[in-house]
Scaffold this active site. Structure first.
Site, short mmCIF file in Angstrom:
data_model
loop_
_atom_site.label_atom_id
_atom_site.label_comp_id
_atom_site.label_asym_id
_atom_site.label_seq_id
_atom_site.Cartn_x
_atom_site.Cartn_y
_atom_site.Cartn_z
CG PHE A 137 -1.88 1.08 1.15
CD1 PHE A 137 -2.76 1.17 0.57
CD2 PHE A 137 -1.60 2.45 1.99
CE1 PHE A 137 -3.65 2.47 0.52
CE2 PHE A 137 -2.28 3.47 1.80
CZ PHE A 137 -3.38 3.38 0.89
CG ASP A 222 5.54 3.55 1.93
OD1 ASP A 222 5.50 3.82 3.17
OD2 ASP A 222 4.51 3.47 1.32
CE LYS A 251 -0.93 5.39 8.04
NZ LYS A 251 -0.64 5.12 6.71
#
Ligand SMILES: *Cc1c(COP(=O)(O)O)cnc(C)c1O
Length: 393
Positions: A137, A222, A251
């Site tokens: 993702f 990532d 995040k």
């Protein structure tokens, strides 16, 4: 009040999320409260975002002080918190330079653009393909959904961006078979978050690095979900000792303020020159002042150590649940990024029942419960959730 808000939301907010019928009003530490005054222990933390917990006093103070001083002047000018935050990231990672933006997807967009530009600058015009992992993702913008290895994310948005190839995760041979003269980069998450909490073996990461080095391909990690302490080290790559050329963060970096960052080694970062890439809001003073304080708190208050210890304890307790309930198929993860796989698509049911009992948990892929609590979570709070899960299961 609650019903009014929900009714209004269902009329005016885009219907992209199915939400439970509560309205969350405030938070402190690992707790949040709804408008009815009911409390919940938060094992979602805004999807691995509020790692220091809600309303951390030092972050609140840093944010308010900066808001008083200067909100925003754009990237046309130098500002102090942005430079200090970049310095701290560079000092504590493999990277030499940082590009700030506002979200994870934007950080990956920057990584994809930087990787491609590296080869265009060398005249290698056809070397633009990026190899990504199945079940990965990387975000919801057109480029990042194109880089994502899940069909459901792409459905309805054809044609996706050209130039992405997919291989199974943790399979070095498949990668070796796919890397070719048109590959400019490999992108992967050291622990796949959204795709089901799948951990990259450290032997695998070493093989990936070797394959990239041999072919001159750039390696992008990532770490949007795994970075900033979540796995028990500041960055997940530090577990394996394998350094990428480019890393993306978002995040937990702002503990809830929207910020993304793309970090790179000098020899790669140098492809971004004046005018190559830009953003109006990225790295704005208020947000970078808060993120700087997040990094300081992490390094000064033993929080990553707590994550490491509580992560191990949490997994041990979940394995105890697994030994008692045949509906639990697997428990896996690193630090406080933990997945519990159920035998059937009963995840949403478990989420609802936990909510009723005062716990926020998150279900991905229908039957995997993802636990990503604040890194300050305590043994007692974990015990309370385990007891609740045991009863429900
Ligand atoms: C959340 C996430 C993203 C996307 O971040 P946004 O801020 O939602 O755009 C990308 N990659 C990974 C690994 C993520 O967990």
């Amino acid at each position: 009040m609650k019903n009014e808000i929900i009714e209004k939301a269902e009329k005016v907010i885009a219907a992209t999320y199915k939400r439970p019928p509560i309205v969350i009003e405030k938070g402190k530490g690992c707790m949040v409260w709804d408008t009815e005054g009911k409390s919940y222990i938060d094992f979602v933390a805004g999807v691995a975002v509020c790692s220091l917990g809600h309303a951390h006093p030092r972050v609140v103070k840093a944010l308010c002080s900066q808001a008083d001083l200067l909100f925003h002047v754009s990237n046309l000018y130098y500002t102090i918190p942005q430079v200090e935050l970049a310095s701290m990231l560079v000092e504590n990672s493999f990277a030499d330079r940082v590009f700030f933006c506002n979200s994870g997807a934007e950080a990956n967009e920057a990584a994809i653009k930087l990787a491609r530009k590296n080869f265009k600058d060398k005249g290698e015009n056809d070397r633009y393909r990026i190899i990504s992992m199945e079940k990965s993702f990387h975000g919801r913008t057109m480029a990042t959904l194109s880089a994502t290895g899940q069909d459901k994310i792409k459905k309805g948005y054809d044609p996706v961006l050209e130039g992405f190839d997919f291989v199974p995760f943790n399979d070095p041979e498949a990668l070796a078979g796919m890397i070719g003269p048109s590959t400019c980069a490999v992108i992967l998450e050291p622990v796949q978050g959204e795709g089901g909490v799948h951990v990259a073996g450290s032997g695998y990461l070493k093989e990936v690095r070797k394959l990239c080095d041999k072919s001159g391909t750039l390696l992008i990690f990532d770490e949007i979900q795994t970075g900033i302490g979540r796995t028990g080290k500041l960055f997940a790559y530090q577990h394996s000792g394998v350094e990428p050329d480019i890393m993306t963060l978002a995040k937990a970096l702002g503990n809830g303020l929207p910020i993304g960052a793309m970090l790179a080694k000098e020899h790669v970062a140098s492809a971004f020159v004046h005018g190559s890439h830009a953003t109006t809001f990225g790295g704005t003073p208020v947000v970078t002042a808060a993120a700087l304080e997040v990094l300081k708190v992490l390094s000064e208050e033993n929080i990553i150590d707590n994550c490491d210890k509580m992560g191990a304890y949490f997994q041990e307790r979940l394995l105890w649940l697994k030994s008692r309930h045949s509906s639990v198929l697997d428990v896996r993860g690193v630090g406080l990024l933990i997945g519990m796989e159920l035998d059937k698509e009963k995840g949403e049911n478990l989420v609802t029942k936990c909510l009723e009992r005062g716990f926020l948990i998150n279900c991905i892929q229908g039957r995997i419960i993802r636990f990503v609590p604040p890194l300050i979570i305590s043994r007692e709070e974990i015990d309370a959730l385990i007891l609740c899960l045991d009863e429900i299961l």
